[in-house]
Design a protein around this motif. Structure first.
Motif, PDB file in Angstrom:
ATOM      1  N   GLY A  65      20.767  62.940  -4.624  1.00  0.00           N
ATOM      2  CA  GLY A  65      22.186  63.053  -4.919  1.00  0.00           C
ATOM      3  C   GLY A  65      22.516  63.595  -6.292  1.00  0.00           C
ATOM      4  N   GLN A  66      21.593  64.347  -6.885  1.00  0.00           N
ATOM      5  CA  GLN A  66      21.796  64.880  -8.228  1.00  0.00           C
ATOM      6  C   GLN A  66      22.215  66.346  -8.179  1.00  0.00           C
ATOM      7  OE1 GLN A  66      21.659  62.722 -10.871  1.00  0.00           O
ATOM      8  NE2 GLN A  66      21.420  61.367  -9.125  1.00  0.00           N
ATOM      9  N   SER A  67      22.830  66.801  -9.234  1.00  0.00           N
ATOM     10  CA  SER A  67      23.210  68.198  -9.385  1.00  0.00           C
ATOM     11  C   SER A  67      21.952  69.054  -9.465  1.00  0.00           C
ATOM     12  CB  SER A  67      24.021  68.374 -10.673  1.00  0.00           C
ATOM     13  OG  SER A  67      24.055  69.720 -11.056  1.00  0.00           O
ATOM     14  N   PRO A  68      21.992  70.267  -8.902  1.00  0.00           N
ATOM     15  CA  PRO A  68      20.832  71.156  -9.026  1.00  0.00           C
ATOM     16  C   PRO A  68      20.478  71.468 -10.481  1.00  0.00           C
ATOM     17  CG  PRO A  68      22.374  72.002  -7.396  1.00  0.00           C
ATOM     18  CD  PRO A  68      23.049  70.830  -8.056  1.00  0.00           C
ATOM     19  N   ARG A  69      21.426  71.287 -11.383  1.00  0.00           N
ATOM     20  CA  ARG A  69      21.148  71.551 -12.805  1.00  0.00           C
ATOM     21  C   ARG A  69      20.424  70.386 -13.481  1.00  0.00           C
ATOM     22  NH1 ARG A  69      26.947  73.609 -13.309  1.00  0.00           N
ATOM     23  NH2 ARG A  69      27.238  71.601 -14.282  1.00  0.00           N
ATOM     24  N   ALA A  70      20.202  69.313 -12.771  1.00  0.00           N
ATOM     25  CA  ALA A  70      19.556  68.131 -13.358  1.00  0.00           C
ATOM     26  C   ALA A  70      18.034  68.189 -13.239  1.00  0.00           C
ATOM     27  CB  ALA A  70      20.086  66.862 -12.690  1.00  0.00           C
ATOM     28  N   VAL A  71      17.482  69.380 -13.054  1.00  0.00           N
ATOM     29  CA  VAL A  71      16.043  69.520 -12.803  1.00  0.00           C
ATOM     30  C   VAL A  71      15.206  68.901 -13.917  1.00  0.00           C
ATOM     31  CG1 VAL A  71      14.175  71.188 -12.489  1.00  0.00           C
ATOM     32  CG2 VAL A  71      16.346  71.519 -11.337  1.00  0.00           C
ATOM     33  N   GLY A  96      12.724  50.622 -14.432  1.00  0.00           N
ATOM     34  CA  GLY A  96      13.297  51.886 -14.875  1.00  0.00           C
ATOM     35  C   GLY A  96      14.803  51.867 -14.750  1.00  0.00           C
ATOM     36  N   THR A  97      15.428  52.877 -15.315  1.00  0.00           N
ATOM     37  CA  THR A  97      16.883  52.985 -15.264  1.00  0.00           C
ATOM     38  C   THR A  97      17.342  53.215 -13.827  1.00  0.00           C
ATOM     39  OG1 THR A  97      16.859  55.382 -15.524  1.00  0.00           O
ATOM     40  CG2 THR A  97      16.898  54.051 -17.568  1.00  0.00           C
ATOM     41  N   GLU A  98      18.637  53.076 -13.617  1.00  0.00           N
ATOM     42  CA  GLU A  98      19.193  53.310 -12.282  1.00  0.00           C
ATOM     43  C   GLU A  98      18.899  54.741 -11.823  1.00  0.00           C
ATOM     44  OE1 GLU A  98      23.560  53.691 -10.244  1.00  0.00           O
ATOM     45  OE2 GLU A  98      23.324  52.169 -11.812  1.00  0.00           O
ATOM     46  N   PHE A  99      19.033  55.711 -12.726  1.00  0.00           N
ATOM     47  CA  PHE A  99      18.739  57.102 -12.391  1.00  0.00           C
ATOM     48  C   PHE A  99      17.282  57.254 -11.959  1.00  0.00           C
ATOM     49  CE2 PHE A  99      17.055  61.240 -13.723  1.00  0.00           C
ATOM     50  CZ  PHE A  99      17.854  62.085 -12.964  1.00  0.00           C
ATOM     51  N   ARG A 100      16.363  56.711 -12.748  1.00  0.00           N
ATOM     52  CA  ARG A 100      14.946  56.814 -12.397  1.00  0.00           C
ATOM     53  C   ARG A 100      14.656  56.120 -11.067  1.00  0.00           C
ATOM     54  NH1 ARG A 100      11.476  56.316 -18.057  1.00  0.00           N
ATOM     55  NH2 ARG A 100      12.041  58.414 -18.777  1.00  0.00           N
ATOM     56  N   GLN A 101      15.269  54.978 -10.840  1.00  0.00           N
ATOM     57  CA  GLN A 101      15.058  54.261  -9.574  1.00  0.00           C
ATOM     58  C   GLN A 101      15.479  55.123  -8.386  1.00  0.00           C
ATOM     59  OE1 GLN A 101      13.482  51.399  -9.157  1.00  0.00           O
ATOM     60  NE2 GLN A 101      13.509  50.460 -11.164  1.00  0.00           N
ATOM     61  N   ARG A 102      16.605  55.852  -8.534  1.00  0.00           N
ATOM     62  CA  ARG A 102      17.064  56.729  -7.444  1.00  0.00           C
ATOM     63  C   ARG A 102      16.052  57.850  -7.187  1.00  0.00           C
ATOM     64  NH1 ARG A 102      22.069  56.531  -9.910  1.00  0.00           N
ATOM     65  NH2 ARG A 102      21.888  58.693 -10.606  1.00  0.00           N
ATOM     66  N   ILE A 103      15.552  58.450  -8.257  1.00  0.00           N
ATOM     67  CA  ILE A 103      14.571  59.523  -8.105  1.00  0.00           C
ATOM     68  C   ILE A 103      13.286  58.973  -7.496  1.00  0.00           C
ATOM     69  CG2 ILE A 103      13.175  61.263  -9.315  1.00  0.00           C
ATOM     70  CD1 ILE A 103      16.262  61.859  -9.153  1.00  0.00           C
ATOM     71  N   TRP A 104      12.809  57.844  -8.006  1.00  0.00           N
ATOM     72  CA  TRP A 104      11.577  57.257  -7.475  1.00  0.00           C
ATOM     73  C   TRP A 104      11.728  56.892  -6.005  1.00  0.00           C
ATOM     74  CZ3 TRP A 104      11.024  53.426 -12.126  1.00  0.00           C
ATOM     75  CH2 TRP A 104      10.648  54.139 -13.272  1.00  0.00           C
ATOM     76  N   SER A 105      12.881  56.379  -5.632  1.00  0.00           N
ATOM     77  CA  SER A 105      13.126  56.033  -4.238  1.00  0.00           C
ATOM     78  C   SER A 105      13.082  57.288  -3.361  1.00  0.00           C
ATOM     79  CB  SER A 105      14.470  55.325  -4.113  1.00  0.00           C
ATOM     80  OG  SER A 105      14.702  54.942  -2.785  1.00  0.00           O
ATOM     81  N   GLU A 107      14.746  70.221  -5.131  1.00  0.00           N
ATOM     82  CA  GLU A 107      14.938  69.610  -3.806  1.00  0.00           C
ATOM     83  C   GLU A 107      14.921  68.091  -3.895  1.00  0.00           C
ATOM     84  OE1 GLU A 107      12.925  73.141  -1.079  1.00  0.00           O
ATOM     85  OE2 GLU A 107      11.645  71.566  -1.922  1.00  0.00           O
ATOM     86  N   LEU A 108      14.044  67.558  -4.718  1.00  0.00           N
ATOM     87  CA  LEU A 108      13.990  66.108  -4.898  1.00  0.00           C
ATOM     88  C   LEU A 108      15.292  65.600  -5.508  1.00  0.00           C
ATOM     89  CD1 LEU A 108      12.316  63.462  -4.757  1.00  0.00           C
ATOM     90  CD2 LEU A 108      11.581  63.967  -7.091  1.00  0.00           C
ATOM     91  N   GLY A 109      15.790  66.307  -6.528  1.00  0.00           N
ATOM     92  CA  GLY A 109      17.047  65.919  -7.150  1.00  0.00           C
ATOM     93  C   GLY A 109      18.192  65.932  -6.156  1.00  0.00           C
ATOM     94  N   GLU A 110      18.262  66.978  -5.334  1.00  0.00           N
ATOM     95  CA  GLU A 110      19.307  67.046  -4.305  1.00  0.00           C
ATOM     96  C   GLU A 110      19.196  65.872  -3.347  1.00  0.00           C
ATOM     97  OE1 GLU A 110      20.402  70.597  -2.110  1.00  0.00           O
ATOM     98  OE2 GLU A 110      19.515  71.779  -3.738  1.00  0.00           O
ATOM     99  N   ALA A 111      17.982  65.553  -2.921  1.00  0.00           N
ATOM    100  CA  ALA A 111      17.768  64.434  -2.005  1.00  0.00           C
ATOM    101  C   ALA A 111      18.219  63.112  -2.618  1.00  0.00           C
ATOM    102  CB  ALA A 111      16.298  64.349  -1.601  1.00  0.00           C
TER     103      ALA A 111
END
Length: 168
Positions: free
Chosen positions: A111-117, A81-90, A105-109
């Motif tokens: 390191g993503q913006s709360p608007r990236a839901v 997966g992409t780097e973004f997906r890898q961060r979320i999956w991790s 909450e997962l996005g915040e964990a």
């Protein structure tokens, strides 16, 4: 790169497990998919090698999970997966057994913006390692059992299993 596969009969149906050999190391699990899962293979692809022995650690751990004897997995992983997906999956790995978080909450964990839901939801929906990377523990902002690649009934079953609640 060689892809190995095996199947596991589970309470969710017949799971397809696949993994790849990377160099001289052990096989790394790349996917666990359930019957009817959106965007996932139902059967092994041409050229994959049936190798239950190589995937035995994953089968053993998943079997122990379904028996209620395992709460976290310890397997080499190789999801694509992409780097973004890898961060979320991790970040999914940090959700404790029996707990839930929202997509925000997962996005915040991770390191993503709360608007990236929505982007976080897309990454969670593309998680190739069902159960092992516990995307079933992610809920909508209001606590709703929002989408799950293997279906909301499977998500409900997994959450009930982890909470010790009676299964219907």
């Amino acid at each position: 790169m060689t892809t190995a596969f095996t199947h596991l009969d589970s309470p969710l149906g017949r799971l397809l497990l696949s993994g790849v050999y990377e160099g001289d190391g052990p096989l790394a699990l790349s996917a666990v998919t359930a019957p009817g899962q959106k965007g996932a293979l139902a059967e092994p692809a041409d050229g994959w090698v049936h190798d239950p022995e190589a995937l035995a650690p994953a089968v053993e751990q998943l079997t122990a999970y379904f028996a209620g004897d395992l709460k976290s997995f310890d397997l080499p992983l190789a999801p694509v997966g992409t780097e973004f997906r890898q961060r979320i999956w991790s970040a999914l790995d940090d959700i404790p057994y029996g707990a839930t978080v929202t997509y925000g909450e997962l996005g915040e964990a991770a390191g993503q913006s709360p608007r990236a839901v929505r982007a976080v939801g897309g990454a969670v929906g593309a998680n190739p390692l069902l159960i092992v990377r516990p995307c079933h523990r992610v809920l909508g902002a209001n606590g709703a059992l929002t989408g799950f690649a293997a279906g909301v009934d499977a998500k409900r079953w997994l959450l009930a299993h982890e909470s010790g609640a009676a299964l219907f």
